[in-house]
Design a protein around this motif. Structure first.
Motif, PDB file in Angstrom:
ATOM      1  N   VAL A   1      44.992-110.321 113.788  1.00 48.72           N
ATOM      2  CA  VAL A   1      45.369-110.525 115.189  1.00 48.72           C
ATOM      3  C   VAL A   1      46.550-109.644 115.575  1.00 48.72           C
ATOM      4  O   VAL A   1      47.383-109.269 114.739  1.00 48.72           O
ATOM      5  N   GLU A   2      46.628-109.350 116.858  1.00 46.32           N
ATOM      6  CA  GLU A   2      47.783-108.649 117.386  1.00 46.32           C
ATOM      7  C   GLU A   2      49.008-109.558 117.305  1.00 46.32           C
ATOM      8  O   GLU A   2      48.905-110.781 117.398  1.00 46.32           O
ATOM      9  N   LEU A   3      50.177-108.962 117.124  1.00 44.08           N
ATOM     10  CA  LEU A   3      51.412-109.731 117.134  1.00 44.08           C
ATOM     11  C   LEU A   3      51.574-110.398 118.495  1.00 44.08           C
ATOM     12  O   LEU A   3      51.259-109.821 119.539  1.00 44.08           O
ATOM     13  N   GLY A   4      52.034-111.644 118.485  1.00 42.21           N
ATOM     14  CA  GLY A   4      52.238-112.389 119.719  1.00 42.21           C
ATOM     15  C   GLY A   4      51.061-113.223 120.169  1.00 42.21           C
ATOM     16  O   GLY A   4      51.178-113.976 121.136  1.00 42.21           O
ATOM     17  N   VAL A   5      49.934-113.123 119.470  1.00 40.52           N
ATOM     18  CA  VAL A   5      48.747-113.896 119.868  1.00 40.52           C
ATOM     19  C   VAL A   5      48.834-115.333 119.375  1.00 40.52           C
ATOM     20  O   VAL A   5      48.515-116.277 120.103  1.00 40.52           O
ATOM     21  N   ILE A   6      49.247-115.521 118.132  1.00 40.31           N
ATOM     22  CA  ILE A   6      49.401-116.868 117.571  1.00 40.31           C
ATOM     23  C   ILE A   6      50.881-117.046 117.244  1.00 40.31           C
ATOM     24  O   ILE A   6      51.377-116.519 116.238  1.00 40.31           O
ATOM     25  N   THR A   7      51.591-117.748 118.099  1.00 36.39           N
ATOM     26  CA  THR A   7      53.033-117.918 117.915  1.00 36.39           C
ATOM     27  C   THR A   7      53.401-119.390 117.984  1.00 36.39           C
ATOM     28  O   THR A   7      52.593-120.242 118.377  1.00 36.39           O
ATOM     29  N   THR A   8      54.629-119.672 117.609  1.00 34.02           N
ATOM     30  CA  THR A   8      55.129-121.054 117.632  1.00 34.02           C
ATOM     31  C   THR A   8      55.684-121.428 119.003  1.00 34.02           C
ATOM     32  O   THR A   8      56.311-122.479 119.136  1.00 34.02           O
ATOM     33  N   ASN A   9      55.464-120.619 120.018  1.00 35.36           N
ATOM     34  CA  ASN A   9      55.886-120.973 121.388  1.00 35.36           C
ATOM     35  C   ASN A   9      54.824-121.840 122.053  1.00 35.36           C
ATOM     36  O   ASN A   9      54.279-121.512 123.105  1.00 35.36           O
TER      37      ASN A   9
ATOM     38  N   ILE B   1      44.971-121.893 115.286  1.00 33.50           N
ATOM     39  CA  ILE B   1      44.848-121.374 113.924  1.00 33.50           C
ATOM     40  C   ILE B   1      43.500-121.745 113.320  1.00 33.50           C
ATOM     41  O   ILE B   1      42.867-120.950 112.620  1.00 33.50           O
ATOM     42  N   SER B   2      43.039-122.971 113.603  1.00 29.17           N
ATOM     43  CA  SER B   2      41.774-123.431 113.019  1.00 29.17           C
ATOM     44  C   SER B   2      40.588-122.603 113.500  1.00 29.17           C
ATOM     45  O   SER B   2      39.545-122.563 112.840  1.00 29.17           O
ATOM     46  N   ARG B   3      40.723-121.921 114.613  1.00 29.28           N
ATOM     47  CA  ARG B   3      39.652-121.072 115.128  1.00 29.28           C
ATOM     48  C   ARG B   3      39.750-119.639 114.596  1.00 29.28           C
ATOM     49  O   ARG B   3      38.832-118.843 114.805  1.00 29.28           O
ATOM     50  N   TYR B   4      40.835-119.341 113.906  1.00 31.27           N
ATOM     51  CA  TYR B   4      41.048-118.027 113.302  1.00 31.27           C
ATOM     52  C   TYR B   4      40.758-118.062 111.804  1.00 31.27           C
ATOM     53  O   TYR B   4      40.168-117.132 111.247  1.00 31.27           O
TER      54      TYR B   4
ATOM     55  N   PHE C   1      52.701-128.279 118.806  1.00 31.56           N
ATOM     56  CA  PHE C   1      52.200-128.137 117.443  1.00 31.56           C
ATOM     57  C   PHE C   1      50.690-128.303 117.375  1.00 31.56           C
ATOM     58  O   PHE C   1      50.013-127.564 116.655  1.00 31.56           O
ATOM     59  N   PHE C   2      50.141-129.252 118.121  1.00 33.90           N
ATOM     60  CA  PHE C   2      48.694-129.481 118.085  1.00 33.90           C
ATOM     61  C   PHE C   2      47.955-128.244 118.608  1.00 33.90           C
ATOM     62  O   PHE C   2      46.985-127.776 117.996  1.00 33.90           O
ATOM     63  N   GLY C   3      48.409-127.681 119.735  1.00 30.28           N
ATOM     64  CA  GLY C   3      47.760-126.500 120.277  1.00 30.28           C
ATOM     65  C   GLY C   3      47.886-125.304 119.355  1.00 30.28           C
ATOM     66  O   GLY C   3      46.931-124.534 119.185  1.00 30.28           O
ATOM     67  N   PHE C   4      49.054-125.162 118.729  1.00 31.52           N
ATOM     68  CA  PHE C   4      49.317-124.086 117.789  1.00 31.52           C
ATOM     69  C   PHE C   4      48.375-124.164 116.596  1.00 31.52           C
ATOM     70  O   PHE C   4      47.693-123.197 116.246  1.00 31.52           O
ATOM     71  N   ARG C   5      48.269-125.335 115.994  1.00 30.02           N
ATOM     72  CA  ARG C   5      47.429-125.483 114.816  1.00 30.02           C
ATOM     73  C   ARG C   5      45.940-125.434 115.169  1.00 30.02           C
ATOM     74  O   ARG C   5      45.120-124.960 114.380  1.00 30.02           O
TER      75      ARG C   5
ATOM     76  N   ARG D   1      50.808-101.369 112.914  1.00 37.37           N
ATOM     77  CA  ARG D   1      52.040-102.139 113.059  1.00 37.37           C
ATOM     78  C   ARG D   1      52.112-102.934 114.356  1.00 37.37           C
ATOM     79  O   ARG D   1      53.074-103.645 114.598  1.00 37.37           O
ATOM     80  N   SER D   2      51.069-102.862 115.178  1.00 30.07           N
ATOM     81  CA  SER D   2      50.992-103.748 116.343  1.00 30.07           C
ATOM     82  C   SER D   2      50.314-105.066 115.991  1.00 30.07           C
ATOM     83  O   SER D   2      50.252-105.975 116.814  1.00 30.07           O
ATOM     84  N   ARG D   3      49.852-105.172 114.735  1.00 31.17           N
ATOM     85  CA  ARG D   3      49.114-106.357 114.303  1.00 31.17           C
ATOM     86  C   ARG D   3      49.832-107.086 113.181  1.00 31.17           C
ATOM     87  O   ARG D   3      50.733-106.551 112.536  1.00 31.17           O
ATOM     88  N   SER D   4      49.381-108.306 112.950  1.00 26.31           N
ATOM     89  CA  SER D   4      49.992-109.145 111.923  1.00 26.31           C
ATOM     90  C   SER D   4      49.426-108.817 110.546  1.00 26.31           C
ATOM     91  O   SER D   4      48.235-108.523 110.409  1.00 26.31           O
ATOM     92  N   PRO D   5      50.267-108.901 109.496  1.00 27.29           N
ATOM     93  CA  PRO D   5      49.757-108.791 108.132  1.00 27.29           C
ATOM     94  C   PRO D   5      49.239-110.119 107.604  1.00 27.29           C
ATOM     95  O   PRO D   5      48.877-110.221 106.436  1.00 27.29           O
ATOM     96  N   GLY D   6      49.221-111.131 108.483  1.00 28.54           N
ATOM     97  CA  GLY D   6      48.799-112.465 108.065  1.00 28.54           C
ATOM     98  C   GLY D   6      49.992-113.338 107.736  1.00 28.54           C
ATOM     99  O   GLY D   6      51.149-112.987 107.936  1.00 28.54           O
TER     100      GLY D   6
END
Length: 476
Positions: A393-401, A411-414, A404-408, A145-150
């Motif tokens: 991934v752990e929660l908080g690693v890929i967030t919308t904070n 994601i492309s590397r995951y 948009f370009f950096g966020f996406r 539960r410390s990680r994302s379900p996707g």
């Protein structure tokens, strides 16, 4: 029926019990609702629930279709069903009701599925992890539960893996069925473009990248669900690939010759693949070779990956702008911008400045990839890849904070091998064949030629027989 027995059965098994009058639709709905109430406080997979409606439709249900009267969950992604509101994972759209039943919902219901709630998504289904502010906290992986379900079908993946329901609706515009399938240790197939209806309110999603489907614990449940919902819709912009028969009828049919399978062991632009994901890939290779198939280390197709990521970002930004403007155009109240998460607000601003030429070039790039991938796969029957480039991934690693370009780009590397298959329109499935040393599920992806769902399901079923995963369940 106790939950422990419910848990041991897939959707096909439960439907058989319904038709044999071994249990009633209301008894089945009560089990699903009780499980939802018990585990949702731990995984936060559900939203916009309507238990009263679920019990009402179960009480009056007559058995029909492949599933009889099966408790079912719709993704919070805009699929029309008036008894269940949508939010799209966004505070801006909280409580939205489009007031019509979508074609896909009609087909689900016609096949015996009873919707009683929705599953959580990231804002506008834009992320591979489900951490929208609208959901009151992140959706958590039942295995850790410390990680994302996707994401974006993260709630659906967590709900199926934690045993609330055996089968749930999902959608996939850049890996959003396959990512949670990999993270949650279940099966997820993204169908070919045009196979699943998108109407009547729209013709396509994200320039043809997006489609709908299901996540399940057994391959045969997905095959049966596709039998019920797949096929051309009147007025659709894309022709559905032909179906040569029911997927469930060919599921156990042996292959008439060994299949030749390309295996990708290196990422585009030298993006690294985690050793655990490489182990999963080699596990799949060993199973396939033991069956007599040929698995070949193959070069990547000549796709300009960075240009594709840029095209995907532009199309997504344009769609955010369209969605937000549709909501706020007639709303003169101020402060709506604060209801969007930072990356999504940035996408809205980017979309407003996007030129028609840039959008057209992005769509052209998608079409180019479609041609490249179909030419590439002519030399093979399937392509085998890791589903993700690393474990969940752990929660908080890929967030919308982020912008948009950096966020996406992150994601492309995951999810490097996923969105290109949305561009090509080919079917692909994530299959849970490995668990890491830390007990995390790791999926492998199998890609088939356009319209190749029957063979893809058959191969998935052979892998399920060779290394079963159905009874591997998380402790919650």
């Amino acid at each position: 029926m106790k939950w422990t027995e419910y848990r041991r059965r897939d959707a096909i098994d439960l439907s058989r019990m319904l038709y044999n009058k071994e249990l009633t639709p209301l008894e089945l709905m009560d089990i699903a609702i009780e499980r939802a109430e018990n585990v949702n406080v731990k995984v936060n997979a559900l939203c916009n629930m309507n238990f009263e409606h679920g019990r009402e439709i179960a009480r009056s249900a007559s058995l029909k279709g492949r599933f009889g009267a099966l408790p079912f969950l719709l993704k919070d992604s805009g699929l029309g069903y008036p008894p269940l509101s949508n939010s799209l994972g966004s505070r801006l759209f909280a409580g939205m009701n489009i007031g019509l039943i979508s074609t896909l919902t009609e087909r689900f219901i016609g096949d015996g599925m009873l919707p009683f709630g929705r599953t959580t998504v990231p804002e506008f289904s834009m992320a591979p992890t489900t951490e929208a502010v609208q959901n009151g906290g992140p959706t958590r992986n039942p295995w850790d539960r410390s990680r994302s379900p996707g994401g974006s079908s993260g709630g659906a993946g967590a709900a199926v893996a934690s045993g609330i329901i055996p089968l749930a609706h999902g959608s996939d515009g850049g890996g959003s069925i396959r990512i949670p399938a990999s993270c949650c240790g279940i099966y997820g197939l993204k169908p070919s473009r045009g196979l699943i209806p998108a109407g009547p309110a729209r013709g396509e999603g994200w320039g043809g990248l997006a489609t709908d489907g299901v996540l399940s614990r057994s391959v045969r449940d997905t095959a049966a669900a596709l039998d019920g919902v797949a096929g051309m819709e009147v007025g659709a912009p894309y022709a559905a690939p032909p179906k040569l028969g029911a997927y469930t009828f060919v599921l156990n049919k042996p292959f008439n010759r060994p299949r030749r399978i390309a295996m990708w062991t290196a990422g585009f632009d030298d993006i690294p693949i985690d050793p655990e994901c490489q182990i999963a890939l080699q596990t799949a290779k060993g199973l396939l070779e033991k069956m007599g198939h040929e698995v070949v280390d193959a070069p990547l197709p000549p796709i300009h990956f960075a240009k594709f990521v840029e095209a995907q970002i532009n199309v997504m930004a344009a769609n955010v702008t369209v969605s937000v403007n549709g909501k706020v155009r007639n709303d003169l109240s101020s402060g709506w911008e604060q209801k969007l998460e930072p990356a999504i607000l940035d996408a809205y601003q980017q979309g407003k400045t996007l030129s028609a030429e840039m959008y057209a070039l992005a769509i052209t790039r998608f079409h180019t990839i479609g041609r490249q991938m179909e030419v590439y796969i002519r030399d093979y029957d399937f392509i085998l890849t890791p589903t993700l480039m690393r474990p969940p991934v752990e929660l908080g690693v890929i967030t919308t904070n982020d912008d948009f370009f950096g966020f996406r780009t992150k994601i492309s590397r995951y999810a490097t091998f996923l969105a290109i298959i949305n561009a090509s329109g080919q079917p692909a499935a994530s299959i849970p064949l490995h668990w890491s040393r830390h007990g995390l599920p790791i999926g492998v992806q199998i890609i088939a030629p356009f319209g190749g769902e029957a063979d893809l399901l058959r191969m998935s079923a052979r892998l399920e027989e060779a290394q079963p995963w159905f009874n591997r369940t998380p402790e919650i």
